[in-house]
Structures are given as structure tokens and as C-alpha cells.
Design a protein around this motif. Structure first.
Motif, PDB file in Angstrom:
ATOM      1  N   TYR A 228       0.827  -1.205   0.000  1.00 49.36           N
ATOM      2  CA  TYR A 228       0.000   0.000   0.000  1.00 49.36           C
ATOM      3  C   TYR A 228       0.865   1.260   0.000  1.00 49.36           C
ATOM      4  O   TYR A 228       0.454   2.299  -0.517  1.00 49.36           O
ATOM      5  N   PHE A 229       2.050   1.157   0.596  1.00 46.57           N
ATOM      6  CA  PHE A 229       3.033   2.236   0.539  1.00 46.57           C
ATOM      7  C   PHE A 229       3.306   2.616  -0.917  1.00 46.57           C
ATOM      8  O   PHE A 229       3.426   3.804  -1.256  1.00 46.57           O
ATOM      9  N   VAL A 230       3.363   1.618  -1.792  1.00 43.19           N
ATOM     10  CA  VAL A 230       3.642   1.863  -3.207  1.00 43.19           C
ATOM     11  C   VAL A 230       2.387   2.302  -3.955  1.00 43.19           C
ATOM     12  O   VAL A 230       2.395   3.319  -4.654  1.00 43.19           O
ATOM     13  N   THR A 231       1.273   1.563  -3.813  1.00 43.43           N
ATOM     14  CA  THR A 231       0.082   1.876  -4.619  1.00 43.43           C
ATOM     15  C   THR A 231      -0.572   3.191  -4.201  1.00 43.43           C
ATOM     16  O   THR A 231      -0.812   4.067  -5.041  1.00 43.43           O
ATOM     17  N   PHE A 232      -0.864   3.335  -2.910  1.00 44.93           N
ATOM     18  CA  PHE A 232      -1.482   4.587  -2.479  1.00 44.93           C
ATOM     19  C   PHE A 232      -0.465   5.725  -2.483  1.00 44.93           C
ATOM     20  O   PHE A 232      -0.827   6.884  -2.715  1.00 44.93           O
ATOM     21  N   GLY A 233       0.804   5.395  -2.229  1.00 46.32           N
ATOM     22  CA  GLY A 233       1.846   6.408  -2.301  1.00 46.32           C
ATOM     23  C   GLY A 233       1.920   7.025  -3.689  1.00 46.32           C
ATOM     24  O   GLY A 233       2.096   8.242  -3.837  1.00 46.32           O
ATOM     25  N   LEU A 234       1.790   6.186  -4.720  1.00 43.16           N
ATOM     26  CA  LEU A 234       1.779   6.699  -6.096  1.00 43.16           C
ATOM     27  C   LEU A 234       0.590   7.626  -6.311  1.00 43.16           C
ATOM     28  O   LEU A 234       0.716   8.683  -6.946  1.00 43.16           O
ATOM     29  N   PHE A 235      -0.566   7.216  -5.803  1.00 42.86           N
ATOM     30  CA  PHE A 235      -1.756   8.056  -5.955  1.00 42.86           C
ATOM     31  C   PHE A 235      -1.543   9.422  -5.318  1.00 42.86           C
ATOM     32  O   PHE A 235      -1.778  10.467  -5.946  1.00 42.86           O
ATOM     33  N   VAL A 236      -1.077   9.431  -4.073  1.00 45.78           N
ATOM     34  CA  VAL A 236      -0.884  10.692  -3.358  1.00 45.78           C
ATOM     35  C   VAL A 236       0.213  11.526  -4.007  1.00 45.78           C
ATOM     36  O   VAL A 236       0.051  12.735  -4.249  1.00 45.78           O
ATOM     37  N   ALA A 237       1.350  10.888  -4.309  1.00 49.52           N
ATOM     38  CA  ALA A 237       2.507  11.623  -4.834  1.00 49.52           C
ATOM     39  C   ALA A 237       2.200  12.253  -6.187  1.00 49.52           C
ATOM     40  O   ALA A 237       2.465  13.443  -6.407  1.00 49.52           O
ATOM     41  N   PHE A 238       1.640  11.468  -7.102  1.00 48.69           N
ATOM     42  CA  PHE A 238       1.378  12.005  -8.438  1.00 48.69           C
ATOM     43  C   PHE A 238       0.245  13.022  -8.428  1.00 48.69           C
ATOM     44  O   PHE A 238       0.314  14.039  -9.124  1.00 48.69           O
ATOM     45  N   SER A 239      -0.811  12.751  -7.658  1.00 48.08           N
ATOM     46  CA  SER A 239      -1.915  13.713  -7.632  1.00 48.08           C
ATOM     47  C   SER A 239      -1.474  15.048  -7.059  1.00 48.08           C
ATOM     48  O   SER A 239      -2.028  16.101  -7.412  1.00 48.08           O
ATOM     49  N   ASN A 240      -0.459  15.022  -6.176  1.00 48.68           N
ATOM     50  CA  ASN A 240       0.045  16.263  -5.601  1.00 48.68           C
ATOM     51  C   ASN A 240       1.141  16.911  -6.447  1.00 48.68           C
ATOM     52  O   ASN A 240       1.288  18.134  -6.435  1.00 48.68           O
ATOM     53  N   ALA A 350      -1.541   4.312   7.234  1.00 47.27           N
ATOM     54  CA  ALA A 350      -0.429   5.213   7.553  1.00 47.27           C
ATOM     55  C   ALA A 350       0.751   4.976   6.625  1.00 47.27           C
ATOM     56  O   ALA A 350       1.410   5.918   6.162  1.00 47.27           O
ATOM     57  N   ALA A 351       1.023   3.702   6.334  1.00 45.72           N
ATOM     58  CA  ALA A 351       2.115   3.379   5.409  1.00 45.72           C
ATOM     59  C   ALA A 351       1.840   3.946   4.025  1.00 45.72           C
ATOM     60  O   ALA A 351       2.746   4.462   3.351  1.00 45.72           O
ATOM     61  N   GLY A 352       0.584   3.880   3.582  1.00 39.47           N
ATOM     62  CA  GLY A 352       0.237   4.433   2.280  1.00 39.47           C
ATOM     63  C   GLY A 352       0.436   5.931   2.218  1.00 39.47           C
ATOM     64  O   GLY A 352       0.939   6.463   1.222  1.00 39.47           O
ATOM     65  N   GLY A 353       0.055   6.611   3.291  1.00 37.31           N
ATOM     66  CA  GLY A 353       0.271   8.059   3.334  1.00 37.31           C
ATOM     67  C   GLY A 353       1.743   8.415   3.304  1.00 37.31           C
ATOM     68  O   GLY A 353       2.152   9.365   2.633  1.00 37.31           O
ATOM     69  N   LEU A 354       2.561   7.643   4.037  1.00 39.86           N
ATOM     70  CA  LEU A 354       4.012   7.885   4.008  1.00 39.86           C
ATOM     71  C   LEU A 354       4.570   7.634   2.616  1.00 39.86           C
ATOM     72  O   LEU A 354       5.547   8.266   2.208  1.00 39.86           O
ATOM     73  N   GLY A 355       3.947   6.703   1.894  1.00 40.65           N
ATOM     74  CA  GLY A 355       4.376   6.453   0.515  1.00 40.65           C
ATOM     75  C   GLY A 355       4.194   7.662  -0.379  1.00 40.65           C
ATOM     76  O   GLY A 355       4.869   7.790  -1.400  1.00 40.65           O
ATOM     77  N   GLY A 356       3.289   8.546  -0.004  1.00 38.10           N
ATOM     78  CA  GLY A 356       3.112   9.779  -0.766  1.00 38.10           C
ATOM     79  C   GLY A 356       4.008  10.904  -0.297  1.00 38.10           C
ATOM     80  O   GLY A 356       4.088  11.949  -0.950  1.00 38.10           O
ATOM     81  N   PHE A 357       4.694  10.698   0.842  1.00 38.72           N
ATOM     82  CA  PHE A 357       5.549  11.745   1.396  1.00 38.72           C
ATOM     83  C   PHE A 357       6.926  11.787   0.724  1.00 38.72           C
ATOM     84  O   PHE A 357       7.431  12.855   0.381  1.00 38.72           O
ATOM     85  N   PHE A 358       7.534  10.642   0.519  1.00 33.61           N
ATOM     86  CA  PHE A 358       8.915  10.609   0.037  1.00 33.61           C
ATOM     87  C   PHE A 358       9.093  10.978  -1.445  1.00 33.61           C
ATOM     88  O   PHE A 358      10.052  11.679  -1.785  1.00 33.61           O
ATOM     89  N   PRO A 359       8.215  10.529  -2.359  1.00 34.78           N
ATOM     90  CA  PRO A 359       8.449  10.860  -3.769  1.00 34.78           C
ATOM     91  C   PRO A 359       8.569  12.344  -4.086  1.00 34.78           C
ATOM     92  O   PRO A 359       9.460  12.730  -4.853  1.00 34.78           O
ATOM     93  N   PRO A 360       7.721  13.231  -3.534  1.00 41.34           N
ATOM     94  CA  PRO A 360       7.917  14.652  -3.840  1.00 41.34           C
ATOM     95  C   PRO A 360       9.285  15.178  -3.420  1.00 41.34           C
ATOM     96  O   PRO A 360       9.886  16.003  -4.120  1.00 41.34           O
ATOM     97  N   LEU A 361       9.793  14.686  -2.262  1.00 39.11           N
ATOM     98  CA  LEU A 361      11.120  15.110  -1.826  1.00 39.11           C
ATOM     99  C   LEU A 361      12.193  14.648  -2.804  1.00 39.11           C
ATOM    100  O   LEU A 361      13.095  15.406  -3.177  1.00 39.11           O
ATOM    101  N   ILE A 362      12.090  13.386  -3.226  1.00 39.34           N
ATOM    102  CA  ILE A 362      13.082  12.835  -4.156  1.00 39.34           C
ATOM    103  C   ILE A 362      12.979  13.518  -5.509  1.00 39.34           C
ATOM    104  O   ILE A 362      13.996  13.802  -6.163  1.00 39.34           O
ATOM    105  N   LEU A 363      11.752  13.818  -5.942  1.00 38.52           N
ATOM    106  CA  LEU A 363      11.565  14.532  -7.213  1.00 38.52           C
ATOM    107  C   LEU A 363      12.266  15.881  -7.184  1.00 38.52           C
ATOM    108  O   LEU A 363      12.974  16.256  -8.127  1.00 38.52           O
TER     109      LEU A 363
END
Length: 399
Positions: A228-240, A350-363
Motif C-alpha cells: 500500500y506504501f507503493v500503490t497509495f503512495g503513487l496516488f498521493v505523490a502524483f496527484s500532488n 499510515a504506510a500508504g500516506g508515508l508512501g506519498g511523502f517521500f516521492p515529492p522530496l526525491i523529485l
């Protein structure tokens, strides 16, 4: 009179009681509005970066901070919900959300102020952890899958921010975005207060020790959390991050990026119930294998120099894959942990939400250091391949 009250209560306990669906509708709408608030800063990123002369890293931190706080707070918010009830905690969250929104619409004007109030605004993203255990009390087990799947569509509230925030900011200024969005929160609070209390109180007090025991008892919790870190993280990261991404790569108008992000959110939201439905008819782990195989391939392709139409199409495929994966993961949560669905939902969520936190920083870091986003898409492929491996491990454990 007493007999009438008993009959009325019996109707509300029926799986097909209209009142249940009334509660579901209002709770989903309230979640959609809180998710719009949670993600409101991201479509404003190009405007804020230009006005405040921020680096790519600085603006990425600003985008990521609400995601971080909203993710971490899901676990304690889930505990409070189990202890005090969903109605009280959801209403309190809506009331609290008005505080940082008032600050952002009135006196916030510097980057440090944005960081502080953006962090406080992130609590709006905890509504998911309130709604799942709250609605599970309203619906019997045979209807919970459909009800919770429909509630998950409240994630689409981020599309409200993607479409409306840039338009409001262009016509007035970015402060007015939070004024108009605060009206949505007030509406949600009014509607939510019309809901009567939960049909039955929680019989179990859930503590931090219970969470610790669940985490230590079974590796499946960790695997599901990573998936879920990956799937929901992608949703959060890309949508933001899409508004800033397409502005940087293709030099497009800021409003175009917001529209593209809105379409991404809609596709990911609509395919989430589809993922749950497919998992009811096909093994959920098979669905996840297909999802991660698609994501690993797309990540490599996106690292190449692509045209805008092809780039957009691939983003939409990611949206569909991520949404389908989100639904499949929570099918497994309910399957593996029928007695602790609420607890595991808080952990995995919570893990899914954290998955959306790291990609914007790395981007942002990669853009500043290498002047390209290509490496980020390679990271996407690596994480998708790792998810594919862990999913296969899950298949072997439960076959």
C-alpha cells in the motif's frame, strides 16, 4: 411508543436501511472535502514557487509536509476513533481543520509560515482512518466491502483541489483558495452533525500495545503495508506533484497541470472499487501481480524523453493501476484480519500516506541536482519490482 422506537431501531439495523447509506454519503463527502484541503497546497506549488522564489527542493518539502503529518497521525486518530467514536472524532477534525485554513487565508505570507501551517493542515488527511472503523459499525460484514469501497472514493476529493485551486488563485490570489475551501468544511461539519450516534459502542478498547502486538505477530502486516506504501503512495505523490511536474517538463500553463492531476485522481478513484470487485472474483494477489508488473514497465518508459500525449497517457495508466492496487490491498486486509480490520487499516493506511511523502522530496532533490526527473521513474520501477517480489512471497505463504 416504546414499540415504535424498537421498530425504528430494527429498521436502522437492516443492511438495506436508507439511513445507513445516508451516513455513508455524508461521511464520504466529508472525507472528499478534507482530502481537498489536505492536498490544497500542491496545485498551488508553481504559483508559490514563483511568488516566493523557492527552489525545487523547498517547494517539494512544502508539498510533502502535509502528507507526512496526515500519514503519521492516522494511527493515533484511529485509536481515538475506536475509543470515543467516529462521529465525535470526525466532527472534531472538521472543526480543527478550520484553524490552519483561517491562518492560510489571512496572515500566512512567508515560506517558514507556510511550512508550519502546512504541517498543521496535514491532519485533514486522517479522515480516512476515522471513516473506516466508523462506517464498519454501521454496516454488517456482508455489506462492509461495498460500503468501505465506496467510502474510499472520497480520495477523489484531491481532484477538487487540482481543478479548483489553480483557477481560484489565477482569478484572485492563492489565499482565497483556503477561504472557499473552508466553506466546504463548514458544510461538511453541518451535515455530519445531523448524523445520530453510532448504532453500537465499541466493545474493545484499543491501545498502543495492541498495535505493537499486531505489528510483531505477523509479517503479512508489513508486506501489506509496503504494497500500500507503493500503490497509495503513487496516488498521493502524483496527484500532488503532477501540476509542478508537467509545468517543469513541458513548460505548460499552471492550470493545465491542475486539470491533468484532476483526471489522474478521478481515474485512480474510480478504479479503486474496481480493484476490490476484481479481487472478489479473481485472487487479489493475482491482481496485484499484474498491477506491479505494469508499474515496473511504465517507470522505465517514463524515464525516456517522451511527447506530452504519451506522457499523459502513461500517467493515466499509472492512475488506473494504483487505484486497482489500492482496492486489492484492502481486500487482503479484510481477508487476513477479519477480527482486527480497524487496527490493520490504521497501520496500512499510515504506510500508504508515508508512501506519498517521500516521492515529492526525491523529485525535488533530483531536479535540483541533475536537472531531470528521469531517475525518479527508475526508482518507481525498482519499488514496483520489489513489490512484485513481496507479493509473490505473500502468495507462497498463503497458498
Amino acid at each position: 411508543m416504546k414499540l415504535l422506537k424498537l421498530n425504528d431501531q430494527a429498521k436502522k439495523q437492516s443492511p438495506y436501511s436508507p439511513y445507513r447509506w445516508y451516513v455513508l454519503s455524508i461521511t464520504t463527502l466529508s472525507m472528499a472535502f478534507t482530502f481537498a484541503v489536505w492536498s490544497a497546497l500542491s496545485p498551488l506549488a508553481p504559483i508559490l514557487q514563483q511568488d516566493l522564489h523557492l527552489t525545487h527542493t523547498e517547494i517539494s518539502i512544502l508539498i510533502a509536509l502535509p502528507i507526512l503529518s496526515g500519514s503519521i497521525l492516522r494511527i493515533p486518530i484511529g485509536i481515538l476513533t475506536d475509543r470515543y467514536g467516529g462521529k465525535k472524532i470526525f466532527a472534531a477534525l472538521l472543526l480543527y481543520t478550520l484553524i490552519p485554513m483561517f491562518a492560510l487565508e489571512t496572515f500566512v505570507s512567508t515560506y517558514p509560515q507556510l511550512l508550519v501551517w502546512g504541517l498543521l493542515l496535514g491532519a485533514a488527511g486522517t479522515s480516512f482512518a476515522i471513516g473506516i472503523p466508523y462506517l464498519s459499525k454501521w454496516f454488517p460484514p456482508e455489506n462492509q466491502g461495498l460500503a468501505l469501497g465506496l467510502f474510499g472514493m472520497g480520495n477523489g476529493g484531491t481532484a477538487i483541489a487540482s481543478f479548483l485551486a489553480p483557477q481560484i488563485a489565477q482569478n484572485t490570489n492563492w489565499h482565497f483558495v483556503f477561504f472557499w475551501f473552508s466553506l466546504l468544511i463548514i458544510l461538511a461539519l453541518f451535515l455530519f452533525l445531523t448524523i445520530k450516534k453510532e448504532p453500537r459502542p465499541s466493545s474493545e478498547t484499543i491501545s498502543w500495545l495492541t498495535y505493537k502486538q499486531i505489528l510483531r505477530s505477523d509479517v503479512k502486516v508489513w508486506i501489506l503495508s509496503f504494497l500500500y506504501f507503493v500503490t497509495f503512495g503513487l496516488f498521493v505523490a502524483f496527484s500532488n506533484y503532477i501540476p509542478k511536474l508537467v509545468t517543469d517538463v513541458f513548460n505548460l500553463p499552471k492550470t493545465y497541470g491542475g486539470s491533468l492531476a484532476g483526471i489522474f485522481v478521478i481515474l485512480a478513484t474510480l478504479t479503486r472499487p474496481l480493484g476490490g470487485w476484481l479481487s472478489d472474483h479473481i485472487d487479489a494477489k493475482t491482481i496485484l501481480s499484474i498491477v506491479f508488473a505494469i508499474l515496473s514497465t511504465i517507470g522505465i518508459v517514463l524515464s525516456l524523453d517522451l511527447s506530452l500525449p504519451l506522457f499523459s497517457v502513461l500517467l493515466f495508466v499509472i492512475a488506473c493501476a494504483a487505484g486497482t492496487g489500492n482496492g486489492a490491498v484492502f481486500k487482503l486486509v479484510a481477508l487476513y484480519y477479519p477480527k482486527h480490520t480497524g487496527i490493520v487499516t490504521g497501520i496500512v493506511g499510515a504506510a500508504g500516506g508515508l508512501g506519498g511523502f517521500f516521492p515529492p522530496l526525491i523529485l525535488g532533490l533530483c531536479k535540483d541536482q541533475f536537472d531531470t526527473y528521469a531517475y525518479n521513474f527508475i526508482f518507481l520501477s525498482i519499488f514496483a519490482l520489489l513489490s512484485l517480489y513481496l507479493n509473490q512471497k505473500l502468495r507462497n505463504q498463503t497458498s
